[in-house]
Write a protein that holds these residues in place. Structure first.
Motif, PDB file in Angstrom:
ATOM      1  N   LEU A  17     -52.864  18.158 -32.379  1.00 50.26           N
ATOM      2  CA  LEU A  17     -53.091  19.603 -32.537  1.00 50.26           C
ATOM      3  C   LEU A  17     -53.084  19.931 -34.024  1.00 50.26           C
ATOM      4  O   LEU A  17     -52.067  19.769 -34.700  1.00 50.26           O
ATOM      5  CB  LEU A  17     -52.013  20.420 -31.823  1.00 50.26           C
ATOM      6  CG  LEU A  17     -52.172  21.943 -31.922  1.00 50.26           C
ATOM      7  CD1 LEU A  17     -53.446  22.402 -31.214  1.00 50.26           C
ATOM      8  CD2 LEU A  17     -50.952  22.659 -31.339  1.00 50.26           C
ATOM      9  N   THR A  18     -54.225  20.385 -34.516  1.00 50.22           N
ATOM     10  CA  THR A  18     -54.347  20.820 -35.906  1.00 50.22           C
ATOM     11  C   THR A  18     -54.874  22.246 -35.918  1.00 50.22           C
ATOM     12  O   THR A  18     -55.873  22.552 -35.263  1.00 50.22           O
ATOM     13  CB  THR A  18     -55.278  19.897 -36.705  1.00 50.22           C
ATOM     14  OG1 THR A  18     -54.685  18.596 -36.785  1.00 50.22           O
ATOM     15  CG2 THR A  18     -55.490  20.422 -38.113  1.00 50.22           C
ATOM     16  N   LEU A  19     -54.183  23.112 -36.655  1.00 47.69           N
ATOM     17  CA  LEU A  19     -54.507  24.534 -36.687  1.00 47.69           C
ATOM     18  C   LEU A  19     -54.691  25.003 -38.123  1.00 47.69           C
ATOM     19  O   LEU A  19     -54.019  24.511 -39.037  1.00 47.69           O
ATOM     20  CB  LEU A  19     -53.385  25.357 -36.051  1.00 47.69           C
ATOM     21  CG  LEU A  19     -52.943  24.973 -34.640  1.00 47.69           C
ATOM     22  CD1 LEU A  19     -51.706  25.777 -34.246  1.00 47.69           C
ATOM     23  CD2 LEU A  19     -54.069  25.190 -33.639  1.00 47.69           C
ATOM     24  N   GLU A  21     -53.714  27.665 -40.652  1.00 50.22           N
ATOM     25  CA  GLU A  21     -52.587  28.602 -40.739  1.00 50.22           C
ATOM     26  C   GLU A  21     -52.397  29.090 -42.173  1.00 50.22           C
ATOM     27  O   GLU A  21     -52.515  28.307 -43.124  1.00 50.22           O
ATOM     28  CB  GLU A  21     -51.284  27.947 -40.266  1.00 50.22           C
ATOM     29  CG  GLU A  21     -51.271  27.525 -38.803  1.00 50.22           C
ATOM     30  CD  GLU A  21     -51.298  28.677 -37.818  1.00 50.22           C
ATOM     31  OE1 GLU A  21     -51.104  29.839 -38.236  1.00 50.22           O
ATOM     32  OE2 GLU A  21     -51.519  28.414 -36.627  1.00 50.22           O
ATOM     33  N   ARG A 117     -44.444  18.422 -38.330  1.00 51.27           N
ATOM     34  CA  ARG A 117     -45.669  19.085 -38.775  1.00 51.27           C
ATOM     35  C   ARG A 117     -45.957  18.819 -40.251  1.00 51.27           C
ATOM     36  O   ARG A 117     -45.138  19.124 -41.119  1.00 51.27           O
ATOM     37  CB  ARG A 117     -45.587  20.597 -38.524  1.00 51.27           C
ATOM     38  CG  ARG A 117     -45.622  20.949 -37.044  1.00 51.27           C
ATOM     39  CD  ARG A 117     -45.429  22.431 -36.795  1.00 51.27           C
ATOM     40  NE  ARG A 117     -45.616  22.743 -35.366  1.00 51.27           N
ATOM     41  CZ  ARG A 117     -44.660  22.669 -34.458  1.00 51.27           C
ATOM     42  NH1 ARG A 117     -43.419  22.308 -34.807  1.00 51.27           N
ATOM     43  NH2 ARG A 117     -44.915  22.949 -33.194  1.00 51.27           N
ATOM     44  N   THR A 137     -54.402  30.778 -36.931  1.00 49.27           N
ATOM     45  CA  THR A 137     -54.630  30.612 -35.501  1.00 49.27           C
ATOM     46  C   THR A 137     -53.370  31.040 -34.756  1.00 49.27           C
ATOM     47  O   THR A 137     -52.282  30.531 -35.019  1.00 49.27           O
ATOM     48  CB  THR A 137     -54.945  29.145 -35.169  1.00 49.27           C
ATOM     49  OG1 THR A 137     -56.108  28.740 -35.887  1.00 49.27           O
ATOM     50  CG2 THR A 137     -55.175  28.963 -33.680  1.00 49.27           C
ATOM     51  N   LEU A 139     -52.004  30.969 -31.099  1.00 51.86           N
ATOM     52  CA  LEU A 139     -52.312  30.387 -29.799  1.00 51.86           C
ATOM     53  C   LEU A 139     -51.994  31.319 -28.638  1.00 51.86           C
ATOM     54  O   LEU A 139     -52.637  31.244 -27.590  1.00 51.86           O
ATOM     55  CB  LEU A 139     -51.547  29.071 -29.630  1.00 51.86           C
ATOM     56  CG  LEU A 139     -51.954  27.943 -30.579  1.00 51.86           C
ATOM     57  CD1 LEU A 139     -51.070  26.721 -30.345  1.00 51.86           C
ATOM     58  CD2 LEU A 139     -53.417  27.583 -30.408  1.00 51.86           C
ATOM     59  N   SER A 142     -54.783  34.144 -28.942  1.00 50.74           N
ATOM     60  CA  SER A 142     -56.128  33.591 -29.147  1.00 50.74           C
ATOM     61  C   SER A 142     -56.867  34.275 -30.288  1.00 50.74           C
ATOM     62  O   SER A 142     -58.089  34.456 -30.240  1.00 50.74           O
ATOM     63  CB  SER A 142     -56.955  33.681 -27.851  1.00 50.74           C
ATOM     64  OG  SER A 142     -56.357  32.910 -26.825  1.00 50.74           O
ATOM     65  N   PRO A 147     -58.404  25.853 -32.374  1.00 51.92           N
ATOM     66  CA  PRO A 147     -57.813  24.602 -32.865  1.00 51.92           C
ATOM     67  C   PRO A 147     -58.893  23.671 -33.404  1.00 51.92           C
ATOM     68  O   PRO A 147     -60.003  23.596 -32.875  1.00 51.92           O
ATOM     69  CB  PRO A 147     -57.132  24.034 -31.618  1.00 51.92           C
ATOM     70  CG  PRO A 147     -56.772  25.246 -30.807  1.00 51.92           C
ATOM     71  CD  PRO A 147     -57.909  26.203 -31.025  1.00 51.92           C
ATOM     72  N   ASN A 213     -42.660  24.512 -28.392  1.00 52.95           N
ATOM     73  CA  ASN A 213     -43.976  24.654 -29.003  1.00 52.95           C
ATOM     74  C   ASN A 213     -43.924  25.747 -30.062  1.00 52.95           C
ATOM     75  O   ASN A 213     -42.837  26.161 -30.477  1.00 52.95           O
ATOM     76  CB  ASN A 213     -45.038  24.957 -27.931  1.00 52.95           C
ATOM     77  CG  ASN A 213     -44.671  26.151 -27.060  1.00 52.95           C
ATOM     78  OD1 ASN A 213     -44.014  27.084 -27.512  1.00 52.95           O
ATOM     79  ND2 ASN A 213     -45.081  26.116 -25.799  1.00 52.95           N
ATOM     80  N   ARG A 214     -45.085  26.229 -30.492  1.00 51.51           N
ATOM     81  CA  ARG A 214     -45.125  27.262 -31.536  1.00 51.51           C
ATOM     82  C   ARG A 214     -44.604  28.610 -31.034  1.00 51.51           C
ATOM     83  O   ARG A 214     -44.254  29.466 -31.831  1.00 51.51           O
ATOM     84  CB  ARG A 214     -46.552  27.433 -32.064  1.00 51.51           C
ATOM     85  CG  ARG A 214     -47.004  26.363 -33.041  1.00 51.51           C
ATOM     86  CD  ARG A 214     -48.414  26.635 -33.555  1.00 51.51           C
ATOM     87  NE  ARG A 214     -48.570  27.986 -34.013  1.00 51.51           N
ATOM     88  CZ  ARG A 214     -48.289  28.405 -35.253  1.00 51.51           C
ATOM     89  NH1 ARG A 214     -47.850  27.547 -36.171  1.00 51.51           N
ATOM     90  NH2 ARG A 214     -48.456  29.675 -35.596  1.00 51.51           N
TER      91      ARG A 214
END
Length: 306
Positions: A17-19, A21, A117, A137, A139, A142, A147, A213-214
């Motif tokens: 998972l790469t976002l 930010e 991370r 991003t 999540l 949305s 992602p 998670n986030r």
């Protein structure tokens, strides 16, 4: 309209998972949008400072590593946060320092050995379109870019805030001590719990659940070797409520520690909902929030009064 760019970072392998930010979009809770942004704000700020970027420039938050990208000409980058093998065209690269790359150079960030991370910043920042003043991003809502996927070409900004600092080395402690001490304040609903439960929250060790998670870090009782082997009973959940009734939804902030009906606490993080209906036993001090970005499943936490 998309901003002018100095080139594109081409993603070859995104990892789990790469976002994209930045430091988030605060001030929109009234329309149901949380602030979001990088979980490890200090790591993103450091990466940007190393490159002469504004501290809030957008970069990439890379979960667990396994990331590969092709860089454009005259690109400077820095990797901070988690620790793991970093290579540029197969040659090892140090973290926490600005590094120059030639046209078409391939950057690879291997699996995280400490922390969770990584943060990859490039000079000029990632110049994806902003939504509500942020390129982050989110999540849960949305908002922001999707992602990152293999084949994506991420535009890089044309301007930085200043020159690249003349540094050969910067001392940064690796993340991931076995036991992390976190500062927290009593929560607005701590009176919904028994005195023993509040004392236990601040006195016992907690373990990070793999379900984190986030949105939030879920905590559970620490299981010792004797528990795993069946030589001792499983640790009891002891955050007993004094008031058992329903709680109407009320505003939430990052760092709020909600306790669900099973008696387990969850520390809300950047992508948390703006309201919640579970009582908040404590609120993590803002200066301690970044550490949750780097906690691995099973890692232990001890809360202390802020």
């Amino acid at each position: 309209m998309t901003a002018a760019t100095t080139g594109y970072l081409e993603v070859l392998e995104p990892g789990p998972l790469t976002l994209v930010e930045d430091l988030g979009r605060p001030g929109h809770a009234d329309i149901g949008v949380t602030s979001g942004g990088a979980l490890d704000r200090g790591a993103l700020r450091l990466a940007n400072r190393l490159l002469g970027n504004d501290e809030g420039a957008a970069g990439l938050e890379i979960l667990f590593g396994g990331f590969t990208a092709r860089l454009p000409a005259d690109c400077w980058f820095a990797v901070t946060g988690a620790w793991g093998a970093i290579t540029l065209d197969g040659t090892a690269v140090d973290p926490n320092i600005a590094t120059a790359a030639g046209a078409g150079a391939v950057l690879r960030i291997g699996s995280a050995t400490r922390g969770v991370r990584f943060y990859l910043a490039v000079r000029g920042g990632v110049a994806s379109d902003a939504v509500l003043g942020s390129r982050s991003t989110d999540l849960l809502s949305s908002l922001g870019p999707a992602p990152v996927a293999a084949g994506d070409r991420l535009p890089l900004g044309i301007e930085a805030a200043g020159p690249i600092p003349l540094l050969d080395f910067i001392a940064v402690e690796p993340p991931g001590d076995p036991l992390i001490t976190v500062r927290a304040h009593p929560g607005p609903r701590s009176d919904w719990f028994t005195h023993d439960a509040v004392d236990a929250f601040f006195e016992r060790e907690w373990a990070v659940s793999a379900a984190s998670n986030r949105i939030g870090t879920r905590l559970e009782p620490v299981r010792r070797a004797a528990h795993v082997a069946g030589r001792a009973p499983e640790p009891a959940v002891i955050l007993e409520r004094r008031i058992a009734g329903e709680l109407p939804s009320e505003p939430m902030v990052a760092g709020a520690v909600q306790v669900s009906p099973d008696g387990l606490p969850t520390v809300l993080l950047a992508d948390h909902p703006v309201t919640g209906g579970y009582p908040v036993i404590a609120v993590v001090a803002d200066r301690s929030l970044d550490v949750f970005a780097q906690l691995r499943p099973g890692q232990r936490i001890l809360f202390r009064h802020a």
